[in-house]
Design a protein around this motif. Structure first.
Motif, PDB file in Angstrom:
ATOM      1  N   ILE A  50       0.748  -1.255  -0.046  1.00 33.75           N
ATOM      2  CA  ILE A  50       0.048   0.081  -0.232  1.00 33.75           C
ATOM      3  C   ILE A  50       0.953   1.278  -0.016  1.00 33.75           C
ATOM      4  N   VAL A  51       1.879   1.192   0.728  1.00 33.55           N
ATOM      5  CA  VAL A  51       2.819   2.437   0.816  1.00 33.55           C
ATOM      6  C   VAL A  51       3.349   2.642  -0.357  1.00 33.55           C
ATOM      7  N   LEU A  52       3.812   1.699  -1.147  1.00 34.83           N
ATOM      8  CA  LEU A  52       4.612   1.826  -2.521  1.00 34.83           C
ATOM      9  C   LEU A  52       3.726   2.266  -3.477  1.00 34.83           C
ATOM     10  N   SER A  53       2.211   1.769  -3.519  1.00 35.81           N
ATOM     11  CA  SER A  53       1.251   2.096  -4.564  1.00 35.81           C
ATOM     12  C   SER A  53       0.948   3.661  -4.268  1.00 35.81           C
ATOM     13  N   PHE A  54       0.915   3.836  -3.101  1.00 32.71           N
ATOM     14  CA  PHE A  54       0.608   5.452  -2.736  1.00 32.71           C
ATOM     15  C   PHE A  54       1.672   6.252  -3.311  1.00 32.71           C
ATOM     16  N   LEU A  55       3.123   6.042  -3.180  1.00 37.97           N
ATOM     17  CA  LEU A  55       4.154   6.590  -3.521  1.00 37.97           C
ATOM     18  C   LEU A  55       3.969   6.708  -5.056  1.00 37.97           C
ATOM     19  N   LEU A  56       3.986   5.546  -5.699  1.00 38.86           N
ATOM     20  CA  LEU A  56       3.787   5.371  -7.272  1.00 38.86           C
ATOM     21  C   LEU A  56       2.884   6.334  -7.747  1.00 38.86           C
ATOM     22  N   SER A  57       1.677   6.235  -7.276  1.00 38.65           N
ATOM     23  CA  SER A  57       0.503   6.902  -7.977  1.00 38.65           C
ATOM     24  C   SER A  57       0.720   8.389  -7.746  1.00 38.65           C
ATOM     25  N   SER A  58       1.284   9.039  -6.727  1.00 36.67           N
ATOM     26  CA  SER A  58       1.252  10.391  -6.761  1.00 36.67           C
ATOM     27  C   SER A  58       2.711  10.800  -7.441  1.00 36.67           C
ATOM     28  N   LEU A  59       3.779   9.799  -7.633  1.00 33.50           N
ATOM     29  CA  LEU A  59       4.823  10.313  -8.546  1.00 33.50           C
ATOM     30  C   LEU A  59       4.433  10.169 -10.065  1.00 33.50           C
ATOM     31  N   ILE A  60       3.689   9.256 -10.340  1.00 32.83           N
ATOM     32  CA  ILE A  60       3.151   9.430 -11.840  1.00 32.83           C
ATOM     33  C   ILE A  60       2.492  10.371 -12.039  1.00 32.83           C
TER      34      ILE A  60
END
Lengths: 252, 308, 256
Positions: C26-36
């Motif tokens: 969940i933390v990684l997908s949160f970071l990924l989506s905000s970065l993208i």
């Protein structure tokens, strides 16, 4: 008693943020007078113009025009009072022809309402408007440019078109913001000549100018401003010799 | 050619085409486009002459449709009178919204109208006793003049294009008067326009209200033509459709707007299988027009100007 | 003013949903989506805003509306028209405070709002780059004269607003679901909050958000939940009438 002046500016002060753009400015423009406002860039000349034409609200002070409190009027009402202006950065409308641009100056005096426009009852008045436009163009000798768009006419003509738009409303007081800026020698000559012909018709003129020589040639009275303050006022010959003015210009 | 002449010729072409078109599907489609043209003409005045965007014109169309239908169904009021009252109310509401927002920068009106559009959409969905909710309002009577009723696609086709002619005429008269010159000045040099003697704020509010009036008339006629209205016809996406039509057609070009509206209004009905791609196409058209041809299709033609 | 801002929120929520279906933590997908989404924001500026021949206000408004439509349409094609449920961030479903039961995600939303508001406040008030961004938005001409690359600053601000929008979207998604058409309403809500609080004022924006949020809840509780959005928008229109600069706003946002 009939007053000598048409415009009386008293104690006008205006700040933008912490910067005092105008500090207690007072002077009069007399009837049938050409008055010049000179000073270096940032002296507050255009700010004062924008206050007179009601685009800005002053922090303090009063302006009396033709026995009325000018500060109680909105910018668009000034044409009807008899005040018209030009702009330092030319404000012609590219989508309109020169003729239509000049006619714009008469807008506030056109009587036709939306209904009469829809029913085509404004044709006679429109015709009169454009007849007046042609007379103004004739006076300024710019007839040949009437059907062109602003981008198609030389710079000097653009300045005259702006003056035409101001003149068509038959103002009592004409405000000119750096009318000679960017003009070549011939164009300046022509402008001077035009100014006198306007003045001959009994119109009072307040003009902002940068060029001391131009001002000395055309005005009856000069106000010198620097950093928002009035530092001198008087006849051109007196002011030209004034030490303060020279200092302001030399930037010492 | 002058643009106004070209516009009248175009409308007469549509009117004459009505004589030869037999297919009721096409007649219906082009009639509905004509009603959309009325809204888009109003939006043109706003975009091209006040330089403002409305994201809520579908809401004004809805007000015209719902208020007139409800008046006519619940009180038995004459349809024409209902449409007139509904349009008057809509115009006043628009003036009310425009008065504060048009003093501010451009995006305030866009956002305030977006909010109004959403409010009206939600009211249409939720005031079920009046509007029938999402199932819609049925039993709206047909328009008639004396004994003549607009009860076929063909009859309404001619009527709708005659109304377009009327509104195009009004727009043309305004644009080519001193008001049009003043509005162009506002669009280009707003601050200076005040010093030319133009009451900038008043004119912006007036032109916005007028454009809402166009939309309300269009909505009222739509309701009495179809006989049924539901909220889905007045969603935010419709407001965006109107902007696409007006902007791509040319913000100050009546001619371009009519053509673009008929094409963009008809295509989704013909290419129904591409329905899901439509938002992307619409968005793409807006992007291209905003980036590369801000004067729209109508701006590509060099029109002769009105001279006196 | 960017009309695609709400779509950034939608994209954040959608990507969060998508990455979670791929079993990304969940933390990684949160970071990924905000970065993208931040990068998407940057590219939107680089390709469209910068490429516009005629950067007038009207054209820019219409342009960002067009971009919003494209993002929304693309998202509908990729993820469908349904609302997608998104897993909450914390490992437990709900908490009970004073006898009231909340979804645990409300803790995340609350904490997230405080953390990012503080970060923004520090960025705009304490860091050089933040101050430059403020100045460029207030007076681009003056900044250009001082040799600041205003375009570059704008591009960065698009990156940041894309990222922040996406952060908001992925945090709110477990409560609101992720749906392709949530963007415009989200954008409008955000706009309402900043109008109510006062534009360009971070404290005001938070206060405005609270005012809008609380009155929505009150409307939902006392009238009907179908009227809660109407109340939010009516409050905005009311504020525009009474004090267009917002409750906490400085005056003088009118044009001269």
């Amino acid at each position: 008693m009939e007053k000598k002046y048409i415009l009386k500016i008293k104690n006008i002060t205006k700040s933008f943020g912490g910067l005092k753009a105008l500090d207690n400015i007072s002077f009069n423009v007399n009837k049938k007078q050409i008055k010049a406002l000179v000073g270096p860039n940032g002296a507050g000349k255009t700010t004062l113009f924008n206050i007179i034409t009601r685009l800005y609200q002053p922090d303090r002070g009063s302006i009396e025009y033709d026995q009325k409190n000018l500060l109680s009027y909105m910018p668009h009402q000034l044409i009807r009072l008899g005040i018209a202006r030009t702009f330092q950065n030319i404000q012609l409308i590219d989508a309109l022809t020169v003729k239509e641009n000049i006619a714009l100056g008469l807008h506030a005096k056109i009587k036709s309402n939306p209904l009469s426009v829809v029913f085509g009852l404004n044709r006679k008045e429109e015709k009169e408007v454009f007849e007046k436009t042609e007379r103004v163009a004739h006076f300024l000798k710019i007839e040949s440019f009437l059907n062109k768009h602003p981008e198609q006419v030389p710079f000097g003509i653009k300045r005259l078109v702006e003056i035409g738009r101001a003149l068509i409303s038959q103002p009592k007081l004409l405000l000119l913001d750096e009318p000679a800026a960017g003009l070549n020698e011939n164009e300046t000559e022509r402008l001077l000549n035009t100014l006198f012909r306007i003045w001959e018709r009994g119109i009072s003129i307040l003009l902002i100018e940068h060029d001391m020589e131009f001002v000395a040639n055309c005005s009856h009275s000069i106000v010198v401003m620097d950093s928002g303050k009035k530092i001198a006022e008087g006849l051109p010959s007196d002011v030209m010799n004034d030490y303060n003015v020279i200092k302001a210009y030399m930037g010492e | 050619m002058r643009q106004s002449t070209a516009t009248y010729i175009l409308i007469f072409v549509f009117l004459t085409a009505g004589i030869f078109i037999k297919n009721p599907f096409i007649l219906n489609m082009v009639s509905l486009s004509a009603l959309t043209v009325i809204t888009v003409l109003g939006l043109n005045l706003l975009l091209g002459y006040a330089g403002q965007v409305s994201l809520g014109h579908a809401g004004f169309v809805a007000m015209g449709a719902y208020i007139s239908s409800i008046l006519s169904i619940k009180t038995g009021l004459n349809p024409w009178l209902s449409i007139a009252i509904a349009s008057a109310i809509t115009t006043v509401v628009a003036a009310f919204i425009g008065y504060p927002t048009l003093k501010l920068k451009g995006h305030y009106l866009a956002m305030a109208t977006l909010a109004i559009g959403e409010i009206i959409y939600m009211l249409a969905n939720n005031l079920i006793t009046l509007t029938g909710g999402h199932q819609g309002l049925t039993g709206i009577p047909m328009l008639s003049i004396g004994n003549f009723t607009f009860d076929s696609e063909k009859k309404f086709y001619f009527f709708s294009w005659a109304v377009v002619l009327l509104f195009a005429f009004v727009s043309n008269r305004i644009i080519n008067s001193h008001y049009g010159r003043a509005l162009k000045a506002i669009h280009e040099k707003e601050a200076a326009a005040k010093s030319f003697g133009v009451n900038v704020h008043l004119y912006k509010v007036a032109i916005f209200s007028l454009s809402a009036f166009y939309a309300a008339i269009s909505g009222g006629l739509y309701a009495f033509y179809i006989g049924f209205i539901s909220p889905s016809s007045f969603s935010l996406l419709k407001s965006i459709d109107y902007i696409v039509m007006a902007f791509v057609g040319g913000i100050d070009s009546i001619f371009g707007s009519i053509i673009t509206t008929v094409i963009l209004g008809s295509l989704p009905n013909i290419l129904t299988s591409l329905q899901d791609f439509w938002p992307i196409v619409n968005g793409g058209l807006l992007v291209v027009a905003a980036m590369f041809m801000t004067r729209g299709l109508g701006g590509l033609i060099k029109w002769k100007r009105n001279t006196f | 003013m960017n009309f695609a801002q709400g779509e950034f929120v939608m994209l954040g929520a959608m990507l969060q949903f998508y990455f979670l279906t791929l079993h990304i933590p969940i933390v990684l997908s949160f970071l990924l989506s905000s970065l993208i989404v931040g990068v998407i924001g940057y590219f939107i500026h680089a390709v469209f805003i910068r490429g516009t021949r005629n950067p007038q206000e009207l054209a820019l408004i219409v342009l960002t509306i067009g971009i919003a439509m494209i993002l929304r349409g693309t998202s509908m094609l990729l993820f469908g028209k349904n609302a997608h449920a998104v897993k909450q961030f914390l490992p437990f479903d709900s908490i009970t405070v004073f006898g009231l039961t909340f979804s645990s995600q409300y803790i995340v939303v609350f904490a997230g709002a405080i953390i990012f508001a503080t970060l923004l406040f520090i960025y705009f008030n304490k860091t050089n780059s933040g101050k430059v961004m403020m100045a460029s938005s207030n007076n681009p001409l003056a900044c250009r004269l001082f040799g600041i690359d205003v375009e570059q600053v704008q591009a960065i601000s698009f990156f940041i607003s894309g990222m922040l929008g996406a952060i908001g979207g992925s945090i709110i998604a477990p409560i609101s679901f992720a749906k392709y058409n949530m963007g415009l309403i989200m954008g409008l809500k955000g706009f309402s909050a900043s109008v109510v609080g006062g534009f360009g004022n971070n404290v005001g924006a938070i206060a405005g958000g609270l005012i809008i949020g609380v009155s929505e809840s009150l409307a939902a509780g006392y009238i009907s939940s179908s009227y809660k959005d109407i109340v939010a928008f009516l409050i905005m229109i009311l504020v525009l009438f009474v004090k267009p600069s917002g409750i906490f706003g400085a005056k003088d946002i009118e044009r001269v």
